[in-house]
Write a protein that holds these residues in place. Structure first.
Motif, mmCIF file in Angstrom:
data_model
loop_
_atom_site.group_PDB
_atom_site.id
_atom_site.type_symbol
_atom_site.label_atom_id
_atom_site.label_comp_id
_atom_site.label_asym_id
_atom_site.label_seq_id
_atom_site.Cartn_x
_atom_site.Cartn_y
_atom_site.Cartn_z
ATOM 1 N N THR A 19 -5.390 6.190 -6.115
ATOM 2 C CA THR A 19 -5.759 5.609 -7.417
ATOM 3 C C THR A 19 -5.579 5.285 -8.453
ATOM 4 O O THR A 19 -4.870 4.147 -8.685
ATOM 5 C CB THR A 19 -5.299 7.281 -7.496
ATOM 6 N N GLN A 77 -7.358 2.373 1.328
ATOM 7 C CA GLN A 77 -6.075 3.258 1.364
ATOM 8 C C GLN A 77 -5.030 4.088 0.535
ATOM 9 O O GLN A 77 -4.612 5.071 0.394
ATOM 10 C CB GLN A 77 -5.222 2.069 0.496
ATOM 11 N N GLY A 78 -6.467 5.537 -0.109
ATOM 12 C CA GLY A 78 -6.118 6.382 -0.544
ATOM 13 C C GLY A 78 -5.138 6.084 -1.724
ATOM 14 O O GLY A 78 -4.140 6.915 -2.699
ATOM 15 N N TRP A 115 1.077 -1.099 0.373
ATOM 16 C CA TRP A 115 -0.185 0.191 0.257
ATOM 17 C C TRP A 115 1.250 1.378 0.227
ATOM 18 O O TRP A 115 0.565 2.214 -0.867
ATOM 19 C CB TRP A 115 -0.566 0.412 1.517
ATOM 20 N N ASP A 154 -9.124 2.512 -2.350
ATOM 21 C CA ASP A 154 -9.912 3.715 -2.070
ATOM 22 C C ASP A 154 -9.506 3.925 -1.098
ATOM 23 O O ASP A 154 -9.149 4.985 -0.405
ATOM 24 C CB ASP A 154 -10.664 3.983 -1.778
ATOM 25 N N LYS A 163 0.955 4.074 -3.402
ATOM 26 C CA LYS A 163 0.668 5.479 -2.759
ATOM 27 C C LYS A 163 1.695 6.452 -3.026
ATOM 28 O O LYS A 163 1.530 7.536 -3.613
ATOM 29 C CB LYS A 163 0.615 5.560 -1.346
#
Length: 168
Positions: A52, A49-50, A20, A47, A24
């Protein structure tokens, strides 16, 4: 054995998936391979985990021009391969290990992972609330291999990493 099992369960509950943080911080576009029910769960996990998603790809028999996955147009692999480098998350089960091996061999794929996006999370709270039941189940298993697979299952669920199960 009980102290060792307790320590093993506590260790599993504290594991964090380094994928993750990598995804990111990566500047490479992210390709989600798959657009079925499993992919929906993977998108929600990403989502949370932020992370895209830049492209969604499906295999040729499933490709229909003009279809979308959430708000992302569904593409063919041939169209996405034009990127110089990319990361890929596999979001399907059937032949996923084979696809992962194939993708990891491609020079344009920087990072490829297969994830398990089920809602089960073996975290410290779950472990504390269910330790007795987990211990009972662990000791009810008849052999060491079964116990090792059980612990691998818990690691896989906590890390959302189906790869943990490929060892078995």
């Amino acid at each position: 054995m009980k102290k060792d099992l307790r320590r093993e369960l506590e260790t599993i509950a504290m594991l964090q998936n380094p994928a993750w943080e990598y995804l990111k911080s990566s500047s490479l576009p992210l390709v989600l391979w798959g657009a079925g029910g499993g992919a929906r769960s993977v998108k929600l996990l990403l989502d949370m985990q932020g992370i895209t998603i830049d492209f969604v790809v499906v295999d040729a028999p499933f490709y229909r021009p003009g279809e979308f996955f959430f708000d992302i147009p569904i593409s063919r692999w041939e169209d996405v391969q034009k990127c110089r480098q990319m990361n890929v998350v596999i979001a399907f089960i059937t032949q996923a290990a084979e696809k992962m091996t194939e993708l990891r061999a491609l020079p344009e794929v920087g990072y490829c992972l297969m994830t398990d996006a089920s809602s089960f999370k073996f975290d410290p709270d779950f472990m504390a609330q269910n330790h007795a039941a987990l211990e009972t189940l662990f000791h009810a298993l008849s052999d060491d291999l079964s116990r090792q697979v059980f612990l691998a299952f818990l690691r896989a669920k906590n890390l959302h990493s189906a790869e943990e199960l490929l060892r078995w």
